[in-house]
Design a protein around this motif. Structure first.
Motif, PDB file in Angstrom:
ATOM      1  N   GLU A  68      -2.485  -4.089  11.541  1.00  0.00           N
ATOM      2  CA  GLU A  68      -3.817  -4.144  12.139  1.00  0.00           C
ATOM      3  C   GLU A  68      -4.318  -5.570  12.351  1.00  0.00           C
ATOM      4  O   GLU A  68      -5.348  -5.775  12.995  1.00  0.00           O
ATOM      5  CB  GLU A  68      -4.810  -3.390  11.251  1.00  0.00           C
TER       6      GLU A  68
ATOM      7  N   ASP B 195      -3.514  -6.584   6.316  1.00  0.00           N
ATOM      8  CA  ASP B 195      -2.748  -5.552   6.997  1.00  0.00           C
ATOM      9  C   ASP B 195      -2.039  -6.197   8.179  1.00  0.00           C
ATOM     10  O   ASP B 195      -2.666  -6.512   9.191  1.00  0.00           O
ATOM     11  CB  ASP B 195      -3.669  -4.432   7.479  1.00  0.00           C
TER      12      ASP B 195
ATOM     13  N   HIS C 299       0.818  -1.221   0.000  1.00  0.00           N
ATOM     14  CA  HIS C 299       0.000   0.000   0.000  1.00  0.00           C
ATOM     15  C   HIS C 299       0.849   1.267   0.000  1.00  0.00           C
ATOM     16  O   HIS C 299       0.650   2.163  -0.823  1.00  0.00           O
ATOM     17  CB  HIS C 299      -0.922  -0.025   1.224  1.00  0.00           C
TER      18      HIS C 299
ATOM     19  N   ALA D  11      -5.771   1.798   6.073  1.00  0.00           N
ATOM     20  CA  ALA D  11      -4.791   0.718   6.161  1.00  0.00           C
ATOM     21  C   ALA D  11      -3.407   1.277   6.466  1.00  0.00           C
ATOM     22  O   ALA D  11      -3.072   2.401   6.088  1.00  0.00           O
ATOM     23  CB  ALA D  11      -4.759  -0.075   4.858  1.00  0.00           C
ATOM     24  N   SER D  12      -2.589   0.479   7.119  1.00  0.00           N
ATOM     25  CA  SER D  12      -1.215   0.888   7.375  1.00  0.00           C
ATOM     26  C   SER D  12      -0.426   0.874   6.064  1.00  0.00           C
ATOM     27  O   SER D  12      -0.814   0.195   5.105  1.00  0.00           O
ATOM     28  CB  SER D  12      -0.554  -0.057   8.377  1.00  0.00           C
TER      29      SER D  12
ATOM     30  N   THR E 227     -14.058  -2.207   7.136  1.00  0.00           N
ATOM     31  CA  THR E 227     -13.181  -2.272   8.316  1.00  0.00           C
ATOM     32  C   THR E 227     -13.781  -1.488   9.490  1.00  0.00           C
ATOM     33  O   THR E 227     -13.536  -1.839  10.651  1.00  0.00           O
ATOM     34  CB  THR E 227     -11.786  -1.735   7.991  1.00  0.00           C
TER      35      THR E 227
ATOM     36  N   ALA F 170       0.260  -2.616   4.630  1.00  0.00           N
ATOM     37  CA  ALA F 170      -0.782  -3.487   4.076  1.00  0.00           C
ATOM     38  C   ALA F 170      -0.378  -3.927   2.666  1.00  0.00           C
ATOM     39  O   ALA F 170       0.259  -3.188   1.917  1.00  0.00           O
ATOM     40  CB  ALA F 170      -2.119  -2.762   4.045  1.00  0.00           C
TER      41      ALA F 170
ATOM     42  N   MET G 107      -7.165  -0.273  -1.610  1.00  0.00           N
ATOM     43  CA  MET G 107      -7.217  -0.749  -0.225  1.00  0.00           C
ATOM     44  C   MET G 107      -7.858   0.316   0.668  1.00  0.00           C
ATOM     45  O   MET G 107      -8.066   1.460   0.244  1.00  0.00           O
ATOM     46  CB  MET G 107      -5.812  -1.081   0.271  1.00  0.00           C
TER      47      MET G 107
ATOM     48  N   ASN H 138     -13.987  -0.630   1.368  1.00  0.00           N
ATOM     49  CA  ASN H 138     -13.050  -1.213   2.337  1.00  0.00           C
ATOM     50  C   ASN H 138     -13.023  -0.399   3.641  1.00  0.00           C
ATOM     51  O   ASN H 138     -12.889  -0.965   4.722  1.00  0.00           O
ATOM     52  CB  ASN H 138     -11.655  -1.314   1.728  1.00  0.00           C
ATOM     53  N   ASP H 139     -13.145   0.920   3.530  1.00  0.00           N
ATOM     54  CA  ASP H 139     -13.244   1.743   4.737  1.00  0.00           C
ATOM     55  C   ASP H 139     -14.463   1.347   5.560  1.00  0.00           C
ATOM     56  O   ASP H 139     -14.387   1.192   6.795  1.00  0.00           O
ATOM     57  CB  ASP H 139     -13.341   3.235   4.371  1.00  0.00           C
TER      58      ASP H 139
ATOM     59  N   TRP I 222      -6.582  -8.432   0.358  1.00  0.00           N
ATOM     60  CA  TRP I 222      -5.559  -7.626   1.023  1.00  0.00           C
ATOM     61  C   TRP I 222      -5.505  -8.023   2.484  1.00  0.00           C
ATOM     62  O   TRP I 222      -6.482  -8.508   3.059  1.00  0.00           O
ATOM     63  CB  TRP I 222      -5.823  -6.115   0.891  1.00  0.00           C
TER      64      TRP I 222
END
Length: 268
Positions: A237, A234, A204, A216-217, A265, A220, A212, A261-262, A232
Motif C-alpha cells: 500500500e 505496508d 503481519h 493491511a496487506s 488509514t 506489512a 496492525m 490503525n484502521d 509499521w
C-alpha cells in the motif's frame, strides 16, 4: 464494529502519531519532535544496522552466532531457541519462534566484532546519521535501548518503504518470512500457528488478533514496544504509521490499536 474516524479515539494520555507515504506525512497529531523510549521498536533500528553490515560484507546471515547451531539469520528471526532474557537455549535451533531480547544482544556482539565498532556507534553511523535522525539516541540494549520521536520514526519508516541504505536484494531478504512454518507467540497478543518474522521485522501475515490495521496487506511489517510505541509500514500500500505515548503497553493499546490503525488509514 470497526471505528471509522479518528474522533472515535480520545487517547487518554500524552501521545504523538503520524501516517505517512514514502514521500510525505499525511496525518500528524501531537508533538512530533518529543522523544520517547522506543522499547522493542529499537529492534528495527538494530536489525537495519546489522543488515547494513551484512550488505557491506563484514559478516553474513549464515555466520554462526548465539547458541550452538544458530546463525545471524536465526537471531534476527527469533528462531535461535533463546528465550526472552537468557543465554541458555530453551529449544533446539529453528524449532519454534521464541521472542528474544538476548538474541538481539548476541547479534549486536557479533556485528561489533565483525565491524570493529561498538554496536551503538555502528547503528548511529550507518542508520541515524545518513537519515538525519536528530532526535534519536542509542543507550543500552540493542533490543530496547533507543529513544526517538515520531518525526524521526517517519523518516525511518520512509526508508523502510523506499530503501536507500540497503541493496534491493538485502531489503527483500529482510522483509521475507524466514522459517515461516514456525509457531510462536507475539508478546501481548498470543500464540500463532504461523508466527511470521523477517530479519528483525514482525510480518503481519494472517495474524488475528493483531496490532496492525486489519486492512493491511499480509506483507506489512514493523514492531511495537512495551512503552506503548509502534512503527509499521505496508510495502504494498506504500503507507506507514508511527505512534508514541506516555502510557506503557496495556489494555488500552491491545483493545484499540487495530481499530485505531484502521481509522488512521481510512482517513488518508
Amino acid at each position: 464494529m470497526f471505528a471509522t474516524s479518528l474522533n472515535d479515539f480520545p487517547i487518554p494520555f500524552e501521545h504523538a502519531y503520524a501516517l505517512f507515504t514514502p514521500d510525505e506525512t499525511l496525518i500528524r497529531d501531537g508533538a512530533q519532535r518529543r522523544t520517547y523510549p522506543l522499547a522493542s521498536v529499537s529492534k528495527l533500528f538494530s536489525a537495519y544496522g546489522a543488515l547494513i553490515a551484512i550488505d557491506g560484507g563484514y559478516i553474513t546471515l549464515d555466520t554462526p552466532a548465539g547458541p550452538e547451531g544458530a546463525t545471524l539469520r536465526h537471531l534476527l528471526a527469533h528462531a535461535s531457541g533463546l528465550p526472552y532474557e537468557s543465554r541458555e537455549a530453551q529449544v533446539e535451533v529453528g524449532k519454534r519462534r521464541i521472542y528474544s531480547n538476548t538474541g538481539f544482544e548476541m547479534l549486536a556482539e557479533a556485528v561489533a566484532a565483525a565491524t570493529g565498532t561498538a554496536f551503538d556507534q555502528w547503528v548511529a553511523r550507518t542508520v541515524f546519521e545518513p537519515l538525519g535522525l536528530h532526535d534519536t539516541t542509542f543507550e543500552g540494549s540493542p533490543a530496547h535501548g533507543i529513544t526517538s520521536s515520531v518525526a524521526d520514526l517517519v523518516i525511518f519508516g520512509q526508508e523502510l518503504l523506499a530503501p536507500r541504505l540497503l541493496t534491493p536484494a538485502m531489503y527483500m531478504e529482510a522483509i521475507t518470512p524466514h522459517f515461516g512454518e514456525l509457531a510462536g507467540v507475539v508478546p501481548g497478543y498470543g500464540r500463532y500457528r504461523q508466527c511470521l518474522w523477517g530479519l528483525g521485522m514482525e510480518i503481519h501475515g494472517d495474524k488475528d488478533p493483531h496490532w496492525m490495521p486489519r486492512g493491511a496487506s499480509p506483507q506489512a511489517f514493523g514492531h511495537f514496544g512495551v512503552t506503548g510505541s509502534f512503527l509499521w509500514v505496508d510495502p504494498i500500500e506504500k503507507l506507514g504509521a508511527a505512534f508514541l505515548g506516555t502510557e506503557p503497553f496495556g489494555p488500552w493499546h491491545k483493545d484499540n490499536w487495530a481499530n485505531f490503525n484502521d481509522a488512521l488509514t481510512a482517513g488518508r
